[in-house]
Design a protein around this motif. Structure first.
Motif, PDB file in Angstrom:
ATOM      1  N   LEU A 102       0.819  -1.214   0.000  1.00 31.25           N
ATOM      2  CA  LEU A 102       0.000   0.000   0.000  1.00 31.25           C
ATOM      3  C   LEU A 102       0.855   1.267   0.000  1.00 31.25           C
ATOM      4  N   TYR A 103       1.967   1.227   0.731  1.00 33.93           N
ATOM      5  CA  TYR A 103       2.859   2.386   0.804  1.00 33.93           C
ATOM      6  C   TYR A 103       3.854   2.432  -0.349  1.00 33.93           C
ATOM      7  N   ASP A 104       3.801   1.408  -1.216  1.00 36.58           N
ATOM      8  CA  ASP A 104       4.683   1.359  -2.377  1.00 36.58           C
ATOM      9  C   ASP A 104       6.152   1.479  -1.958  1.00 36.58           C
ATOM     10  N   ILE A 105       6.518   0.683  -0.958  1.00 35.90           N
ATOM     11  CA  ILE A 105       7.890   0.697  -0.443  1.00 35.90           C
ATOM     12  C   ILE A 105       8.764  -0.158  -1.361  1.00 35.90           C
ATOM     13  N   GLU A 106       9.695   0.468  -2.005  1.00 34.41           N
ATOM     14  CA  GLU A 106      10.547  -0.263  -2.954  1.00 34.41           C
ATOM     15  C   GLU A 106      11.647  -1.050  -2.246  1.00 34.41           C
ATOM     16  N   THR A 107      12.309  -0.407  -1.278  1.00 34.49           N
ATOM     17  CA  THR A 107      13.434  -1.045  -0.596  1.00 34.49           C
ATOM     18  C   THR A 107      13.165  -1.095   0.900  1.00 34.49           C
ATOM     19  N   LEU A 108      13.181  -2.293   1.459  1.00 30.09           N
ATOM     20  CA  LEU A 108      12.992  -2.458   2.896  1.00 30.09           C
ATOM     21  C   LEU A 108      14.306  -2.145   3.611  1.00 30.09           C
ATOM     22  N   PRO A 109      14.245  -1.621   4.837  1.00 31.35           N
ATOM     23  CA  PRO A 109      15.479  -1.205   5.520  1.00 31.35           C
ATOM     24  C   PRO A 109      16.359  -2.384   5.911  1.00 31.35           C
ATOM     25  N   LYS A 110      17.661  -2.148   5.902  1.00 36.56           N
ATOM     26  CA  LYS A 110      18.603  -3.175   6.323  1.00 36.56           C
ATOM     27  C   LYS A 110      18.341  -3.533   7.786  1.00 36.56           C
ATOM     28  N   GLY A 111      18.262  -4.815   8.078  1.00 38.76           N
ATOM     29  CA  GLY A 111      17.986  -5.273   9.432  1.00 38.76           C
ATOM     30  C   GLY A 111      16.611  -5.860   9.603  1.00 38.76           C
ATOM     31  N   ILE A 112      15.707  -5.513   8.684  1.00 37.78           N
ATOM     32  CA  ILE A 112      14.349  -6.044   8.802  1.00 37.78           C
ATOM     33  C   ILE A 112      14.338  -7.551   8.560  1.00 37.78           C
ATOM     34  N   GLU A 113      15.333  -8.054   7.801  1.00 39.29           N
ATOM     35  CA  GLU A 113      15.405  -9.493   7.562  1.00 39.29           C
ATOM     36  C   GLU A 113      15.661 -10.248   8.873  1.00 39.29           C
ATOM     37  N   GLN A 114      16.406  -9.640   9.793  1.00 42.23           N
ATOM     38  CA  GLN A 114      16.629 -10.268  11.098  1.00 42.23           C
ATOM     39  C   GLN A 114      15.330 -10.325  11.892  1.00 42.23           C
ATOM     40  N   GLN A 115      14.554  -9.263  11.797  1.00 43.69           N
ATOM     41  CA  GLN A 115      13.265  -9.216  12.479  1.00 43.69           C
ATOM     42  C   GLN A 115      12.355 -10.331  11.984  1.00 43.69           C
ATOM     43  N   ILE A 116      12.308 -10.519  10.674  1.00 41.05           N
ATOM     44  CA  ILE A 116      11.441 -11.529  10.078  1.00 41.05           C
ATOM     45  C   ILE A 116      11.958 -12.941  10.367  1.00 41.05           C
ATOM     46  N   GLU A 117      13.267 -13.100  10.386  1.00 41.41           N
ATOM     47  CA  GLU A 117      13.843 -14.415  10.716  1.00 41.41           C
ATOM     48  C   GLU A 117      13.495 -14.834  12.142  1.00 41.41           C
ATOM     49  N   VAL A 118      13.455 -13.879  13.072  1.00 44.00           N
ATOM     50  CA  VAL A 118      13.039 -14.177  14.446  1.00 44.00           C
ATOM     51  C   VAL A 118      11.587 -14.642  14.461  1.00 44.00           C
ATOM     52  N   LEU A 119      10.737 -13.977  13.703  1.00 44.93           N
ATOM     53  CA  LEU A 119       9.329 -14.369  13.633  1.00 44.93           C
ATOM     54  C   LEU A 119       9.179 -15.766  13.032  1.00 44.93           C
ATOM     55  N   ALA A 120       9.978 -16.057  12.012  1.00 43.16           N
ATOM     56  CA  ALA A 120       9.905 -17.376  11.377  1.00 43.16           C
ATOM     57  C   ALA A 120      10.303 -18.465  12.358  1.00 43.16           C
ATOM     58  N   ARG A 121      11.329 -18.210  13.160  1.00 42.17           N
ATOM     59  CA  ARG A 121      11.762 -19.194  14.155  1.00 42.17           C
ATOM     60  C   ARG A 121      10.700 -19.361  15.240  1.00 42.17           C
ATOM     61  N   ALA A 122      10.108 -18.269  15.676  1.00 45.67           N
ATOM     62  CA  ALA A 122       9.052 -18.334  16.686  1.00 45.67           C
ATOM     63  C   ALA A 122       7.847 -19.108  16.160  1.00 45.67           C
ATOM     64  N   ALA A 123       7.538 -18.933  14.875  1.00 44.07           N
ATOM     65  CA  ALA A 123       6.421 -19.663  14.263  1.00 44.07           C
ATOM     66  C   ALA A 123       6.703 -21.160  14.259  1.00 44.07           C
ATOM     67  N   GLU A 124       7.925 -21.545  13.901  1.00 38.22           N
ATOM     68  CA  GLU A 124       8.301 -22.964  13.893  1.00 38.22           C
ATOM     69  C   GLU A 124       8.174 -23.568  15.293  1.00 38.22           C
TER      70      GLU A 124
END
Length: 206
Positions: A102-124
């Motif tokens: 919706l915000y048309d964000i082209e580039t996600l900030p550096k470090g957000i991949e770590q945030q998402i990886e933590v969520l993926a591990r918590a989901a597992e």
């Protein structure tokens, strides 16, 4: 575990397991978002929305079963809290993906991949833990690890905010990106709430 001669409704266990497995689907879509280009993100949003709807269906089924069952496997308020928190996680995941598009964000900030990886591990971990609700065994390491992950998520979130306010981005972009990383932080908090609820249930049932 507490011994009881009274039969209890057991379908809750299967529904909690299904809700947790759906969180794994959501976390994988978040990871997919990281490597996507703008042209493919709308399709990821649609798949995340379908996963969120599936999560809603499971939550409604749990509430329906809760309202129609005379005997439940553990306290009704804990069933409600667990189902609601699992649903919240999926809502936050879906919101994050939706905001990126919706915000048309082209580039996600550096470090957000770590945030998402933590969520993926918590989901597992959450998906692995839900089947153990039947026996209330082998759950301690689960809630300890999820609480550790939430602390890690807090640190990552603070670093992301520092990065966003470093002057590298203009004000409007900061507002957009901050909302995304804040929603992902809320998802991490919700994972911890699930783990804390499981711990509460286990203590009551011991």
């Amino acid at each position: 575990m507490r011994f009881s001669l009274t039969p209890k409704e057991t379908s809750f266990y299967d529904m909690f397991a299904a809700a947790a497995e759906n969180l794994v689907v959501g976390s994988k879509l978040l990871l997919e978002l990281l490597g996507s280009d703008v042209s493919t993100r709308a399709e990821i949003v649609e798949r995340m929305r379908a996963a969120e709807h599936a999560g809603d269906d499971t939550t409604h089924a749990i509430f329906h079963q809760l309202n129609s069952s005379f005997i439940t496997p553990f306290d009704r308020e804990d069933i409600y809290s667990l189902a609601s928190s699992l649903d919240d996680i999926m809502d936050f995941m879906e919101e994050a993906v939706d905001l990126v598009v919706l915000y048309d964000i082209e580039t996600l900030p550096k470090g957000i991949e770590q945030q998402i990886e933590v969520l993926a591990r918590a989901a597992e971990l959450t998906a692995e833990a839900m089947p153990h609700l039947r026996s209330m065994e082998n759950l301690t390491e689960y809630w300890i690890e999820v609480n550790r992950l939430e602390n890690q998520a807090d640190q990552i979130h603070r670093k992301l905010l520092a990065h966003l306010f470093s002057g590298q981005y203009d004000a409007i972009e900061v507002l957009k990106l901050k909302q995304v990383v804040d929603v992902l932080e809320e998802a991490a908090d919700a994972f911890e709430h699930v783990a804390n609820t499981v711990e509460t249930i286990a203590v009551k049932e011991s």
